[in-house]
Design an enzyme around this catalytic site. Structure first.
Site, mmCIF file in Angstrom:
data_model
loop_
_atom_site.group_PDB
_atom_site.id
_atom_site.type_symbol
_atom_site.label_atom_id
_atom_site.label_comp_id
_atom_site.label_asym_id
_atom_site.label_seq_id
_atom_site.Cartn_x
_atom_site.Cartn_y
_atom_site.Cartn_z
ATOM 1 N N HIS A 174 -49.639 -1.526 -28.450
ATOM 2 C CA HIS A 174 -50.141 -1.459 -27.069
ATOM 3 C C HIS A 174 -50.362 -2.870 -26.517
ATOM 4 C CE1 HIS A 174 -52.066 2.560 -28.391
ATOM 5 N NE2 HIS A 174 -51.107 2.872 -27.533
ATOM 6 N N LYS A 195 -60.196 16.912 -24.974
ATOM 7 C CA LYS A 195 -59.563 16.281 -26.126
ATOM 8 C C LYS A 195 -60.643 15.747 -27.077
ATOM 9 C CE LYS A 195 -55.926 12.973 -27.236
ATOM 10 N NZ LYS A 195 -55.011 11.960 -26.702
ATOM 11 N N SER A 213 -51.246 5.169 -32.555
ATOM 12 C CA SER A 213 -52.686 5.401 -32.726
ATOM 13 C C SER A 213 -52.926 6.555 -33.687
ATOM 14 C CB SER A 213 -53.339 5.707 -31.371
ATOM 15 O OG SER A 213 -53.323 4.578 -30.545
ATOM 16 N N ARG A 236 -40.988 3.531 -28.036
ATOM 17 C CA ARG A 236 -40.640 3.236 -29.428
ATOM 18 C C ARG A 236 -39.327 3.873 -29.833
ATOM 19 N NH1 ARG A 236 -45.808 5.788 -31.860
ATOM 20 N NH2 ARG A 236 -45.188 7.110 -30.142
#
Length: 153
Positions: free
Chosen positions: A17, A41, A128, A90
């Protein structure tokens, strides 16, 4: 003024990031790194800790502002005069997902563009989610985290 938004849950922020944001600094006058808040979440780190991680990571970067938000990203962009969303990619799966979101944001805010930066090769293989698993497994996450975050964990 060219203002970009780099949004995420940052649970936690990774070197990947940080790399995307730092590489984008020459492209924009200002970058807002915004932690999205989703009440449904479950997070590994609290909102306060994640904000501390972000603020520490970008403390010496005058063109970067750290904020948090809830609600629609397109609405946040209108409120803060953001004209570009910055996203890192990615792999092809990231592209497929981010491409759809980019079209949704453009539909909601016609002034908004999405800028994709390819992840640097050394950051392609982790996220993450992987870092959280490393932490849960009691292993050392330092190869994946910005130095200021390591100091805070």
């Amino acid at each position: 003024m060219r203002i970009a938004l780099f949004a995420g849950s940052f649970d936690p922020i990774t070197k990947g990031h940080e790399d995307i944001v730092r590489r984008a600094i020459p492209l924009f006058d200002k970058i807002i790194v915004a932690m999205g808040v989703n009440s449904v979440k479950t997070y590994h780190f609290s909102e306060e800790r994640r904000m501390m991680f972000l603020e520490a990571t970008f403390a010496n970067s005058p063109s970067i502002e750290v904020l948090k938000y809830d609600g629609l990203t397109a609405d946040f962009c209108k409120k803060h005069q953001v004209n570009a969303i910055l996203r890192g990619l990615r792999n092809a799966a990231d592209f497929d997902y981010e491409y759809s979101i980019a079209h949704l944001n453009k539909h909601l805010n016609k002034e908004l563009e999405t800028v994709f930066l390819a992840a640097s090769p050394e950051f392609i293989c982790f996220s993450s989610t992987i870092v959280r698993e490393i932490l849960k497994g009691g292993k050392d996450p330092s190869p994946y985290l910005p130095r200021p975050v390591i100091d805070l964990i």
